[in-house]
Design a protein around this motif. Structure first.
Motif, mmCIF file in Angstrom:
data_model
loop_
_atom_site.group_PDB
_atom_site.id
_atom_site.type_symbol
_atom_site.label_atom_id
_atom_site.label_comp_id
_atom_site.label_asym_id
_atom_site.label_seq_id
_atom_site.Cartn_x
_atom_site.Cartn_y
_atom_site.Cartn_z
ATOM 1 N N THR A 191 17.886 -5.701 -43.415
ATOM 2 C CA THR A 191 19.082 -6.130 -44.143
ATOM 3 C C THR A 191 20.314 -5.856 -43.304
ATOM 4 N N LEU A 192 21.188 -6.858 -43.170
ATOM 5 C CA LEU A 192 22.355 -6.762 -42.286
ATOM 6 C C LEU A 192 23.660 -6.584 -43.062
ATOM 7 N N ASP A 193 23.601 -6.009 -44.244
ATOM 8 C CA ASP A 193 24.809 -5.707 -45.030
ATOM 9 C C ASP A 193 25.691 -6.939 -45.205
ATOM 10 N N TYR A 194 25.078 -8.048 -45.591
ATOM 11 C CA TYR A 194 25.795 -9.271 -45.948
ATOM 12 C C TYR A 194 26.526 -9.916 -44.767
ATOM 13 N N VAL A 195 26.128 -9.592 -43.540
ATOM 14 C CA VAL A 195 26.644 -10.276 -42.350
ATOM 15 C C VAL A 195 25.627 -11.329 -41.948
ATOM 16 N N ASN A 196 26.053 -12.571 -41.794
ATOM 17 C CA ASN A 196 25.124 -13.651 -41.489
ATOM 18 C C ASN A 196 24.502 -13.494 -40.107
ATOM 19 N N VAL A 197 23.212 -13.801 -40.035
ATOM 20 C CA VAL A 197 22.475 -13.734 -38.778
ATOM 21 C C VAL A 197 22.686 -15.035 -38.021
ATOM 22 N N ASN A 198 23.105 -14.915 -36.749
ATOM 23 C CA ASN A 198 23.281 -16.091 -35.894
ATOM 24 C C ASN A 198 22.030 -16.395 -35.070
ATOM 25 N N ASP A 199 21.349 -15.358 -34.624
ATOM 26 C CA ASP A 199 20.130 -15.550 -33.841
ATOM 27 C C ASP A 199 19.307 -14.274 -33.912
ATOM 28 N N ASN A 245 35.145 -5.304 -30.679
ATOM 29 C CA ASN A 245 34.428 -6.044 -31.704
ATOM 30 C C ASN A 245 34.152 -7.457 -31.210
ATOM 31 N N PHE A 246 32.996 -7.986 -31.566
ATOM 32 C CA PHE A 246 32.653 -9.324 -31.086
ATOM 33 C C PHE A 246 31.612 -9.952 -32.008
ATOM 34 N N THR A 247 31.508 -11.269 -31.885
ATOM 35 C CA THR A 247 30.460 -12.034 -32.542
ATOM 36 C C THR A 247 29.409 -12.388 -31.504
ATOM 37 N N ALA A 248 28.155 -12.092 -31.808
ATOM 38 C CA ALA A 248 27.051 -12.465 -30.922
ATOM 39 C C ALA A 248 26.427 -13.736 -31.476
ATOM 40 N N ALA A 249 26.419 -14.794 -30.679
ATOM 41 C CA ALA A 249 25.947 -16.092 -31.168
ATOM 42 C C ALA A 249 24.469 -16.293 -30.863
ATOM 43 N N ALA A 250 24.138 -16.604 -29.620
ATOM 44 C CA ALA A 250 22.745 -16.856 -29.226
ATOM 45 C C ALA A 250 22.271 -15.759 -28.300
ATOM 46 N N LEU A 251 20.956 -15.585 -28.222
ATOM 47 C CA LEU A 251 20.416 -14.531 -27.367
ATOM 48 C C LEU A 251 19.164 -15.002 -26.650
ATOM 49 N N CYS A 272 21.495 -11.004 -33.625
ATOM 50 C CA CYS A 272 22.905 -11.313 -33.393
ATOM 51 C C CYS A 272 23.576 -11.664 -34.710
ATOM 52 N N THR A 273 24.761 -11.129 -34.933
ATOM 53 C CA THR A 273 25.491 -11.405 -36.178
ATOM 54 C C THR A 273 26.951 -11.692 -35.876
ATOM 55 N N GLY A 274 27.655 -12.177 -36.908
ATOM 56 C CA GLY A 274 29.079 -12.436 -36.797
ATOM 57 C C GLY A 274 29.896 -11.174 -36.977
ATOM 58 N N ASP A 320 11.758 -8.969 -19.647
ATOM 59 C CA ASP A 320 11.101 -7.674 -19.811
ATOM 60 C C ASP A 320 12.061 -6.493 -19.685
ATOM 61 N N ILE A 321 13.238 -6.710 -19.118
ATOM 62 C CA ILE A 321 14.155 -5.603 -18.823
ATOM 63 C C ILE A 321 15.454 -5.709 -19.603
ATOM 64 N N HIS A 322 16.004 -6.914 -19.692
ATOM 65 C CA HIS A 322 17.353 -7.080 -20.213
ATOM 66 C C HIS A 322 17.389 -7.933 -21.478
ATOM 67 N N VAL A 323 18.499 -7.806 -22.204
ATOM 68 C CA VAL A 323 18.837 -8.667 -23.332
ATOM 69 C C VAL A 323 20.129 -9.384 -22.971
ATOM 70 N N TYR A 324 20.183 -10.685 -23.256
ATOM 71 C CA TYR A 324 21.366 -11.487 -22.964
ATOM 72 C C TYR A 324 21.881 -12.090 -24.268
ATOM 73 N N ALA A 325 23.207 -12.176 -24.396
ATOM 74 C CA ALA A 325 23.786 -12.779 -25.590
ATOM 75 C C ALA A 325 25.113 -13.422 -25.255
ATOM 76 N N SER A 326 25.379 -14.565 -25.893
ATOM 77 C CA SER A 326 26.699 -15.183 -25.779
ATOM 78 C C SER A 326 27.629 -14.474 -26.766
ATOM 79 N N CYS A 327 28.820 -14.139 -26.317
ATOM 80 C CA CYS A 327 29.723 -13.296 -27.101
ATOM 81 C C CYS A 327 31.122 -13.902 -27.139
ATOM 82 N N ARG A 328 31.757 -13.750 -28.295
ATOM 83 C CA ARG A 328 33.161 -14.117 -28.401
ATOM 84 C C ARG A 328 33.861 -13.061 -29.252
ATOM 85 N N GLY A 329 35.062 -12.714 -28.857
ATOM 86 C CA GLY A 329 35.811 -11.684 -29.573
ATOM 87 C C GLY A 329 37.240 -12.105 -29.789
#
Length: 447
Positions: A155-163, A210-216, A175-177, A220-229
């Motif tokens: 549960t993400l506390d009413y924050v919409n999931v983007n990916d 603070n930022f919004t994570a859109a897509a991810l 990723c959430t808004g 095996d090593i890293h996590v990538y995400a598009s971010c806007r703040g």
């Protein structure tokens, strides 16, 4: 020969097998310990039998699997307990291999249909590497193991999931808004406990933003995400999976819109990252391949030049078929397009499979989604998934070889491939289907 024989007593039933058969279980399994000279268990002195306090009926089936490579389950035997026994003995992978074969889009069967938990708002489905999946429902993510048993909901506390995506069968990243109180961004969760492992932060000039994570995407090593703040946090961030710390942040530049990307994909053969801005989050489509080692753009395509012309088409989804050196796209008319990854600014080879409809309908219906496995391309349209295969590794020459459709479920909102399965999320009834290729064993449905 006598010295090759192994005597076992499983739950009071006597078994005689060979060291060769037990060796088929593979190193690291519990059964391998019986014959490993470094870990060999000590049998009872009087009977010369090794006692294992488990159910003998299930062991009979599993021993036959090690002997023949085939899984034959007697009528009336409960299968989920059998799989738990296989996990105890360390041979669950053997069971999976016997139960389902490698993904073949031309031989897929629908083996399960799972009802959602939040009617009508299923937004994304993602496959796990072991054959499980997760489904995003608004501000919740429901996770299922390969037996389609649901784990602890997230549960993400009413924050919409983007990916959402899997880092491993027991770890997901979401990723959430962003909200006014600062909540949002991106975090990884343990799917067994439902607890947060890391909350990934964007750090600029030594301060967390603070930022919004859109897509991810991930490797095996890293996590990538598009971010806007709200200030400088526009671009693609890279984080270490183990520590959760930011490794680098690639900021947007001229002709390189990254922060609003709604589709990302890691390409393991070339170590490149696909970043795509698509409708409806962007008026124009921008597809970029980034080299994470040089932090630079190595390939790009955009539809800017097509807008306002007779060839204007809105790109709705994209996927890279690395084995075919092709980026595939689908437009608002459900036409497939193919772009050569080896040439910059290459045109699109469109396939006109359907009659055009109004462009405005792109906002009114579930538009097509793409997924791929090797040289197989999966494309959804309305309530069906179409399979395209290319015999000569040229994706643009692929032909439709199968159509997958259920009578119930309504239009398809998302698809995903992984763990030798195709997952299809329907919108109207919020149901997802599990499609897989039958294995060599003839067994009854487990669901």
């Amino acid at each position: 020969m006598a010295h090759d024989r192994v005597h076992l007593n499983v739950g009071g039933k006597h078994f005689v097998t060979s060291r060769t058969t037990l060796a088929n279980a593979g190193r690291g399994s519990m059964l391998a310990a019986v014959i490993d000279e470094n870990w060999q268990l000590v049998p009872d002195i009087a009977s010369n039998e090794l006692f294992i306090d488990r159910n003998p009926a299930y062991f009979t089936v599993l021993l036959d699997l090690l002997r023949t490579g085939e899984l034959h389950i007697p009528p009336g035997m409960l299968e989920k307990p059998l799989y738990r026994e296989a996990e105890y003995y360390g041979i669950l992978d053997h069971v999976k291999a016997a139960r389902k074969g490698p993904l073949n889009g031309n031989r897929l069967d629908c083996v399960a249909s799972i009802s959602g938990r939040a009617t009508g708002d299923g937004t994304a489905i993602r496959a796990s590497p072991d054959g499980g999946c997760c489904v995003a429902h608004g501000s919740m993510v429901h996770v299922y193991d390969w037996l389609m048993e649901e784990k602890t909901p997230l549960t993400l506390d009413y924050v919409n999931v983007n990916d959402v995506g899997f880092l491993s069968p027991n770890r997901v990243v979401i990723c959430t808004g962003e909200r006014e109180n600062g909540a949002g961004g991106m975090a990884s969760f343990n799917t067994k406990t439902g607890k947060i492992e890391h909350k990934f932060q964007v750090v600029h000039d030594g301060e967390s933003k603070n930022f919004t994570a859109a897509a991810l995407a991930s490797n095996d090593i890293h996590v990538y995400a598009s971010c806007r703040g709200r200030s400088y946090e526009y671009g693609v961030g890279t984080w270490d999976q183990i520590t959760g710390r930011q490794v680098t942040f690639l900021y947007e530049g001229p002709g390189r819109p990254l922060g609003d990307a709604c589709k990302m994909q890691w390409l393991p053969r070339t170590n490149l990252l696909l970043v795509a801005n698509l409708f409806p989050s962007s008026d124009h489509c921008f597809i970029t391949l980034l080299d994470s080692r040089t932090k630079g753009k190595v390939w790009s395509w955009t539809d800017v030049a097509l807008r306002g012309t007779a060839d204007e088409k809105i790109v709705m989804d994209t996927v890279a078929m690395e084995e075919c050196s092709t980026v595939c796209v689908v437009n608002q008319f459900d036409n497939l397009g193919f772009i050569d990854m080896r040439t910059n600014n290459q045109g699109v080879r469109w396939s006109h499979r359907y009659q055009p409809s109004k462009i405005s309908e792109a906002e009114e219906r579930c538009y097509s989604k793409l997924a791929c496995s090797g040289s197989q391309l999966f494309s959804s349209k309305n309530d069906s998934v179409y399979v395209f295969c290319s015999p000569d590794w040229d994706a643009s020459k692929g032909v439709q070889t199968a159509r997958l459709r259920r009578k119930e479920g309504g239009a398809i909102s998302d698809i995903s491939v992984g763990g030798d399965r195709l997952f299809v999320l329907h919108n109207e009834e919020d149901v997802f289907d599990v499609w897989e290729t039958p294995g060599p064993s003839q067994i009854v449905d487990i669901y």
